[in-house]
Enzyme design. Structure first.
Site, PDB file in Angstrom:
ATOM      1  N   HIS A  33       0.840  -1.027  -0.409  1.00  0.00           N
ATOM      2  CA  HIS A  33      -0.099  -0.246  -0.167  1.00  0.00           C
ATOM      3  C   HIS A  33       0.987   1.177  -0.168  1.00  0.00           C
ATOM      4  CE1 HIS A  33      -4.073  -1.897   1.217  1.00  0.00           C
ATOM      5  NE2 HIS A  33      -3.248  -3.124   1.527  1.00  0.00           N
ATOM      6  N   ASP A 138      -5.596   5.769   1.778  1.00  0.00           N
ATOM      7  CA  ASP A 138      -5.870   4.427   1.559  1.00  0.00           C
ATOM      8  C   ASP A 138      -7.160   4.232   1.948  1.00  0.00           C
ATOM      9  OD1 ASP A 138      -3.630   1.699   1.404  1.00  0.00           O
ATOM     10  OD2 ASP A 138      -5.938   1.649   2.561  1.00  0.00           O
TER      11      ASP A 138
HETATM   12  C1  UDX Z   1      -0.147  -6.804  -0.057  1.00  0.00           C
HETATM   13  C2  UDX Z   1      -1.896  -7.202  -1.245  1.00  0.00           C
HETATM   14  O1  UDX Z   1      -0.762  -9.291  -0.695  1.00  0.00           O
HETATM   15  C3  UDX Z   1      -1.834  -7.357  -2.391  1.00  0.00           C
HETATM   16  O2  UDX Z   1      -2.418  -8.310  -2.118  1.00  0.00           O
HETATM   17  C4  UDX Z   1      -2.769  -6.067  -1.913  1.00  0.00           C
HETATM   18  O3  UDX Z   1      -2.791  -6.289  -3.860  1.00  0.00           O
HETATM   19  C5  UDX Z   1      -1.721  -4.570  -1.864  1.00  0.00           C
HETATM   20  O4  UDX Z   1      -0.952  -5.328  -0.854  1.00  0.00           O
HETATM   21  P1  UDX Z   1       1.935  -7.755  -1.120  1.00  0.00           P
HETATM   22  O5  UDX Z   1       2.059  -8.981  -0.956  1.00  0.00           O
HETATM   23  O6  UDX Z   1       3.406  -7.492  -0.417  1.00  0.00           O
HETATM   24  O7  UDX Z   1       0.560  -6.653  -1.102  1.00  0.00           O
HETATM   25  O8  UDX Z   1       2.329  -7.895  -2.590  1.00  0.00           O
HETATM   26  P2  UDX Z   1       2.376  -6.770  -4.020  1.00  0.00           P
HETATM   27  O9  UDX Z   1       1.555  -6.364  -3.900  1.00  0.00           O
HETATM   28  O10 UDX Z   1       2.959  -7.724  -5.172  1.00  0.00           O
HETATM   29  O11 UDX Z   1       3.328  -5.770  -3.293  1.00  0.00           O
HETATM   30  C6  UDX Z   1       5.228  -6.276  -3.057  1.00  0.00           C
HETATM   31  C7  UDX Z   1       5.771  -4.799  -3.345  1.00  0.00           C
HETATM   32  O12 UDX Z   1       7.035  -5.251  -2.941  1.00  0.00           O
HETATM   33  C8  UDX Z   1       5.812  -5.369  -5.409  1.00  0.00           C
HETATM   34  O13 UDX Z   1       6.013  -3.873  -5.172  1.00  0.00           O
HETATM   35  C9  UDX Z   1       6.942  -5.233  -5.375  1.00  0.00           C
HETATM   36  O14 UDX Z   1       7.936  -5.147  -6.962  1.00  0.00           O
HETATM   37  C10 UDX Z   1       7.788  -5.121  -3.899  1.00  0.00           C
HETATM   38  N1  UDX Z   1       9.294  -5.877  -3.497  1.00  0.00           N
HETATM   39  C11 UDX Z   1       8.349  -7.672  -2.942  1.00  0.00           C
HETATM   40  C12 UDX Z   1      10.290  -5.880  -4.262  1.00  0.00           C
HETATM   41  O15 UDX Z   1      10.962  -4.528  -4.789  1.00  0.00           O
HETATM   42  N2  UDX Z   1      11.401  -6.707  -3.941  1.00  0.00           N
HETATM   43  C13 UDX Z   1      11.310  -7.321  -2.577  1.00  0.00           C
HETATM   44  O16 UDX Z   1      12.253  -8.676  -2.414  1.00  0.00           O
HETATM   45  C14 UDX Z   1       9.800  -7.688  -2.353  1.00  0.00           C
END
Ligand code: UDX
Length: 483
Positions: A33, A138
């Site tokens: 977020h 948000d």
């Molecule tokens: C959460 C929810 O799980 C998701 O379903 C919702 O839509 C938004 O918030 P998350 O589970 O962390 O997020 O997954 P994601 O939405 O894919 O976000 C992760 C972010 O971290 C991505 O932007 C990804 O690029 C970044 N990331 C993650 C990195 O850059 N490096 C990493 O090592 C891990």
């Protein structure tokens, strides 16, 4: 800043009357977020709009540390750290029956409740110094902005962090749509826009009860006079589901301003990345590497990690695997971070064919690299948008929240991915991992979804060029708030 300083005197807020509009971002303190509102801040700042990003010191620091710069010259974003009382930050529980990161709920609640007072004081001081104050919050942070609607020169926009597909279904459900019941206006809309064969999972299955309650509380408190709703998606990806939202909620103005993430990683940005995986990628064949990562809210049992390790090894494909535990409420408290063990002799077994990364990976850069040909993902919305803008097809393995619905969108509607496993599966076997990696990377079905993904990637990137559809929508929003 200590608690006594929560009331910000007018004279410490600069006079912004020179600008038509000043924007304040109020994110939920979870990486998926924080990240999106920081990207949006960067995009808006390129229009020379002053941006204030508010939160606790810890979460502001987290957002900045993991920031992906969009390569443009920005009006600097001002971060404001507010003190809130300490809140519990338990580690994730990989053995929990529901895969939702319930350990983060105390930090969400604490921020939504305790940021309210200092934030209101800050906005009060700012609103008298500007022509128009725009607050983008948000949708799960409504508690924090209560009372803001009554401030002079101020308008609020709620930001919804998930796909239009998931939001459309949620809006239909809130207006009375029930699966399997064949009456009412909402059913008519559902049947018009959603293909019959879609197997959509219910909200109750995707979230634990306590989080559903948090969503309901925050939605009840959305300002009635809110000026509009903002989404990180665009017409060229989800046009029909944005239409559903507009039909179901005609009382709001809806803005699809995505993609927020940088769509082009310039060569100068690539050379900035010091992560060793980028040099390794440079040595690989085009489209030969599968990137494996499950975002920042997934915690897996040791047995599951072992199955992935063996499956990747047996697939005979090149891979980069980000093996990290879910974030906790304070990512700088590293004392309880679990370091999962890989099978004995694993490094030797995979040799130079794979990389296991345990620190923060430069995901957007990895997906933008020509050697990356597939992405095994939990279908968090950031990861979906990043894969679609870079044209990389996915192997979908949803864990919780909006992810099962995003999986349906990616694999059945847009056809830019294949499904690894039913999301309720207790343990996904090494065999299933091996099969899906081969399917995505070297089968005819994989080649077809890759063509679809590349086609969609081109369309999305074109849409953010001058006069492209997404660019026009973004400029219309900037013109609207600067009117
Ligand atoms: C959460 C929810 O799980 C998701 O379903 C919702 O839509 C938004 O918030 P998350 O589970 O962390 O997020 O997954 P994601 O939405 O894919 O976000 C992760 C972010 O971290 C991505 O932007 C990804 O690029 C970044 N990331 C993650 C990195 O850059 N490096 C990493 O090592 C891990």
């Amino acid at each position: 800043m200590n608690n006594q300083n929560h009331i910000i005197p007018c004279n410490v807020v600069k006079n912004y009357n020179y600008f038509r509009v000043v924007v304040v971002m109020v994110p939920l303190p979870a990486q998926g977020h924080l990240n999106q509102l920081l990207h949006l801040s960067q995009l808006l700042s390129t229009f020379d709009i002053p941006i204030h990003f508010v939160g606790t010191a810890t979460h502001n620091r987290q957002a900045q540390l993991r920031r992906v710069h969009n390569g443009q010259t920005n009006h600097p974003i001002e971060f404001h750290d507010f003190d809130i009382p300490p809140f519990p930050c338990p580690p994730p529980n990989p053995a929990a029956t529901h895969k939702f990161p319930s350990h983060l709920i105390p930090s969400f609640t604490a921020a939504a409740v305790h940021l309210h007072r200092p934030l209101l004081a800050f906005l009060q001081a700012l609103s008298s110094k500007v022509k128009r104050l725009v607050v983008i919050h948000d949708s799960l942070m409504s508690s924090a902005i209560q009372g803001v609607d009554s401030l002079p020169n101020t308008e609020t926009y709620s930001f919804h962090t998930v796909s239009a597909f998931a939001i459309a279904l949620h809006s239909l459900e809130r207006k009375g749509f029930v699966y399997g019941r064949n009456d009412g206006e909402m059913t008519t809309i559902y049947e018009e826009y959603f293909p019959k064969e879609l197997n959509v999972v219910s909200m109750e299955e995707c979230f634990p009860t306590e989080f559903l309650e948090l969503i309901r509380t925050q939605f009840r408190q959305l300002p009635k006079m809110g000026a509009g709703k903002i989404y990180n998606t665009c017409k060229v990806i989800e046009g029909q589901f944005l239409d559903v939202i507009k039909r179901v909620e005609p009382e709001f103005r809806h803005w699809a301003l995505g993609p927020f993430n940088p769509v082009k990683i310039s060569s100068s940005m690539q050379s900035c990345s010091s992560h060793s995986c980028m040099a390794w990628l440079d040595q690989q064949e085009p489209r030969s590497v599968i990137y494996v990562s499950f975002g920042t809210t997934t915690a897996m049992k040791d047995q599951q990690i072992k199955e992935i390790a063996i499956g990747l090894a047996r697939s005979d494909q090149k891979f980069i695997w980000v093996l990290r535990d879910a974030d906790n409420g304070d990512v700088f408290n590293t004392s309880e971070i679990r370091k999962s063990k890989l099978p004995e002799g694993y490094d030797h077994l995979i040799g130079d064919r794979g990389l296991v990364i345990r620190d923060w990976a430069p995901q957007v850069e990895i997906l933008s690299h020509w050697a990356t040909g597939g992405f095994m993902t939990h279908c968090g919305w950031n990861s979906c948008m990043e894969s679609m803008t870079t044209g990389v097809p996915v192997a979908a393995w949803p864990m919780h929240s909006d992810q099962p619905r995003n999986t349906v969108l990616m694999t059945m509607v847009l056809r830019v991915g294949v499904v690894l496993e039913e999301w309720r599966q207790e343990l996904v076997t090494a065999h299933a991992v091996e099969e899906v990696v081969r399917k995505l990377m070297v089968s005819e079905e994989g080649a077809e979804v890759r063509r679809n993904a590349e086609r969609l990637g081109n369309i999305v990137r074109q849409s953010v060029e001058d006069d492209g559809e997404s660019r026009r929508e973004f400029e219309a929003f900037v013109a609207h708030i600067s009117r």
